[in-house]
Write a protein that holds these residues in place. Structure first.
Motif, PDB file in Angstrom:
ATOM      1  N   PHE A  43      57.295  48.971  67.906  1.00 28.68           N
ATOM      2  CA  PHE A  43      58.381  48.718  68.854  1.00 28.68           C
ATOM      3  C   PHE A  43      59.597  49.505  68.414  1.00 28.68           C
ATOM      4  N   ASN A  44      60.223  50.196  69.369  1.00 22.32           N
ATOM      5  CA  ASN A  44      61.472  50.894  69.112  1.00 22.32           C
ATOM      6  C   ASN A  44      62.583  49.996  69.612  1.00 22.32           C
ATOM      7  N   MET A  45      63.571  49.727  68.786  1.00 18.21           N
ATOM      8  CA  MET A  45      64.647  48.805  69.145  1.00 18.21           C
ATOM      9  C   MET A  45      65.432  49.249  70.380  1.00 18.21           C
ATOM     10  N   LYS A  62      63.671  45.476  76.159  1.00 19.96           N
ATOM     11  CA  LYS A  62      63.698  45.999  74.802  1.00 19.96           C
ATOM     12  C   LYS A  62      63.599  44.835  73.818  1.00 19.96           C
ATOM     13  N   PRO A  63      63.207  45.095  72.580  1.00 20.05           N
ATOM     14  CA  PRO A  63      63.326  44.059  71.559  1.00 20.05           C
ATOM     15  C   PRO A  63      64.786  43.612  71.467  1.00 20.05           C
ATOM     16  N   VAL A  64      64.996  42.370  71.099  1.00 18.11           N
ATOM     17  CA  VAL A  64      66.333  41.779  71.100  1.00 18.11           C
ATOM     18  C   VAL A  64      66.686  41.329  69.686  1.00 18.11           C
ATOM     19  N   VAL A  65      67.933  41.552  69.291  1.00 13.24           N
ATOM     20  CA  VAL A  65      68.428  40.987  68.036  1.00 13.24           C
ATOM     21  C   VAL A  65      69.336  39.828  68.414  1.00 13.24           C
ATOM     22  N   TYR A  66      68.985  38.637  67.924  1.00 17.79           N
ATOM     23  CA  TYR A  66      69.748  37.419  68.202  1.00 17.79           C
ATOM     24  C   TYR A  66      70.020  36.725  66.877  1.00 17.79           C
ATOM     25  N   MET A  67      71.297  36.541  66.562  1.00 13.36           N
ATOM     26  CA  MET A  67      71.729  35.908  65.319  1.00 13.36           C
ATOM     27  C   MET A  67      71.059  36.559  64.101  1.00 13.36           C
ATOM     28  N   GLY A  68      70.968  37.893  64.110  1.00 13.11           N
ATOM     29  CA  GLY A  68      70.441  38.639  62.980  1.00 13.11           C
ATOM     30  C   GLY A  68      68.920  38.705  62.887  1.00 13.11           C
ATOM     31  N   THR A  69      68.206  38.158  63.879  1.00  9.18           N
ATOM     32  CA  THR A  69      66.745  38.144  63.878  1.00  9.18           C
ATOM     33  C   THR A  69      66.234  38.980  65.040  1.00  9.18           C
ATOM     34  N   THR A  70      65.205  39.774  64.803  1.00 11.96           N
ATOM     35  CA  THR A  70      64.617  40.615  65.847  1.00 11.96           C
ATOM     36  C   THR A  70      63.528  39.845  66.574  1.00 11.96           C
ATOM     37  N   TYR A  71      63.607  39.871  67.896  1.00  6.50           N
ATOM     38  CA  TYR A  71      62.670  39.161  68.767  1.00  6.50           C
ATOM     39  C   TYR A  71      61.954  40.126  69.697  1.00  6.50           C
ATOM     40  N   VAL A  72      60.713  39.790  70.021  1.00 10.05           N
ATOM     41  CA  VAL A  72      59.906  40.542  70.980  1.00 10.05           C
ATOM     42  C   VAL A  72      59.208  39.518  71.872  1.00 10.05           C
ATOM     43  N   ASP A 126      64.133  30.301  62.665  1.00 15.94           N
ATOM     44  CA  ASP A 126      64.857  30.868  63.797  1.00 15.94           C
ATOM     45  C   ASP A 126      64.245  30.304  65.075  1.00 15.94           C
ATOM     46  N   PRO A 127      65.068  30.035  66.086  1.00 14.18           N
ATOM     47  CA  PRO A 127      64.534  29.410  67.305  1.00 14.18           C
ATOM     48  C   PRO A 127      63.686  30.365  68.138  1.00 14.18           C
ATOM     49  N   ILE A 128      62.817  29.785  68.943  1.00 11.88           N
ATOM     50  CA  ILE A 128      62.128  30.526  69.997  1.00 11.88           C
ATOM     51  C   ILE A 128      63.147  30.628  71.123  1.00 11.88           C
ATOM     52  N   ILE A 129      63.287  31.798  71.726  1.00 15.28           N
ATOM     53  CA  ILE A 129      64.281  31.930  72.795  1.00 15.28           C
ATOM     54  C   ILE A 129      63.619  32.388  74.089  1.00 15.28           C
ATOM     55  N   SER A 130      64.307  32.121  75.173  1.00 14.32           N
ATOM     56  CA  SER A 130      63.857  32.553  76.489  1.00 14.32           C
ATOM     57  C   SER A 130      64.896  33.504  77.051  1.00 14.32           C
ATOM     58  N   MET A 131      64.433  34.624  77.597  1.00 13.62           N
ATOM     59  CA  MET A 131      65.350  35.598  78.170  1.00 13.62           C
ATOM     60  C   MET A 131      64.658  36.318  79.320  1.00 13.62           C
ATOM     61  N   ASN A 132      65.298  36.351  80.469  1.00  9.96           N
ATOM     62  CA  ASN A 132      64.760  37.036  81.647  1.00  9.96           C
ATOM     63  C   ASN A 132      63.335  36.594  81.971  1.00  9.96           C
ATOM     64  N   GLY A 133      63.056  35.312  81.798  1.00 11.13           N
ATOM     65  CA  GLY A 133      61.734  34.789  82.128  1.00 11.13           C
ATOM     66  C   GLY A 133      60.661  35.041  81.080  1.00 11.13           C
ATOM     67  N   HIS A 134      61.054  35.468  79.890  1.00  8.51           N
ATOM     68  CA  HIS A 134      60.099  35.756  78.818  1.00  8.51           C
ATOM     69  C   HIS A 134      60.369  34.868  77.613  1.00  8.51           C
ATOM     70  N   THR A 135      59.315  34.434  76.961  1.00  6.74           N
ATOM     71  CA  THR A 135      59.431  33.695  75.705  1.00  6.74           C
ATOM     72  C   THR A 135      59.429  34.724  74.584  1.00  6.74           C
ATOM     73  N   TRP A 141      58.256  36.125  62.044  1.00  8.88           N
ATOM     74  CA  TRP A 141      57.441  34.908  62.120  1.00  8.88           C
ATOM     75  C   TRP A 141      56.014  35.267  62.545  1.00  8.88           C
ATOM     76  N   PHE A 142      55.902  36.112  63.564  1.00  8.83           N
ATOM     77  CA  PHE A 142      54.578  36.518  64.048  1.00  8.83           C
ATOM     78  C   PHE A 142      53.795  37.210  62.929  1.00  8.83           C
ATOM     79  N   ALA A 143      54.430  38.160  62.266  1.00  5.20           N
ATOM     80  CA  ALA A 143      53.759  38.912  61.195  1.00  5.20           C
ATOM     81  C   ALA A 143      53.308  37.982  60.073  1.00  5.20           C
ATOM     82  N   ASP A 144      54.186  37.103  59.643  1.00  5.15           N
ATOM     83  CA  ASP A 144      53.852  36.204  58.534  1.00  5.15           C
ATOM     84  C   ASP A 144      52.773  35.190  58.922  1.00  5.15           C
TER      85      ASP A 144
END
Length: 163
Positions: A43-45, A62-72, A126-135, A141-144
């Motif tokens: 993923f390219n930020m 795009k991937p999102v940075v929220y409170m210092g954590t990268t989300y996809v 870090d919380p699970i977030i919802s944005m534009n209809g996506h979880t 977290w996914f990698a670990d």
């Protein structure tokens, strides 16, 4: 006479030794196992485009940075890791089926930092977030959780796993 009797067994053994060495070496390393495959997701930020084993693909954000954590978006991670997702709008619940376990996520309130694995509650840093209809889930977290290798370099996130 004794020499003749020893010649046949010695010759037979000497012919078998190279084959035994090759047999012992076979299958001792992933390099020799044609069934093992590596999957790489990048993923390219700064882009909605991502790559899976060198093939370009698109996602709606795009991937999102929220409170210092990268989300996809979970859907794109899961689909490329041979997992299934679905969403229940009535309960705001996202499900992830890995084939071995079933995960349950929520994106609202205090539940955003909690998930279930086969009905056992677990906490998230870090919380699970919802944005534009996506979880969206934290990439780390996914990698670990699913034993993927993760590397971050110059705005590029690379997840890789050998199956």
């Amino acid at each position: 006479m004794k020499m003749r009797k020893l010649l046949a067994p010695v010759l037979g053994l000497s012919l078998m030794l190279p084959a035994a060495g090759a047999f012992a070496a076979e299958g001792t390393s992933a390099d020799y196992n044609p069934e093992l495959q590596t999957r790489a997701i990048q993923f390219n930020m700064d882009s909605k485009m991502y790559m899976v084993n060198g093939m370009s693909m698109m996602m709606p954000m795009k991937p999102v940075v929220y409170m210092g954590t990268t989300y996809v978006p979970l859907r794109y991670l899961a689909a490329n890791a041979n997992m299934k997702t679905w969403y229940d709008p009535m309960t705001s619940t996202t499900w992830l089926d890995t084939g071995l376990a079933r995960y349950e996520f929520w994106t609202k309130g205090a539940n955003a930092k909690v998930y279930k694995v086969d009905n056992m509650r677990k906490a998230l840093n870090d919380p699970i977030i919802s944005m534009n209809g996506h979880t969206l889930v934290p990439v780390r977290w996914f990698a670990d959780n699913f034993e993927w290798n993760m590397m971050y370099s110059n705005g590029m996130i690379t997840l890789s796993k050998t199956y």
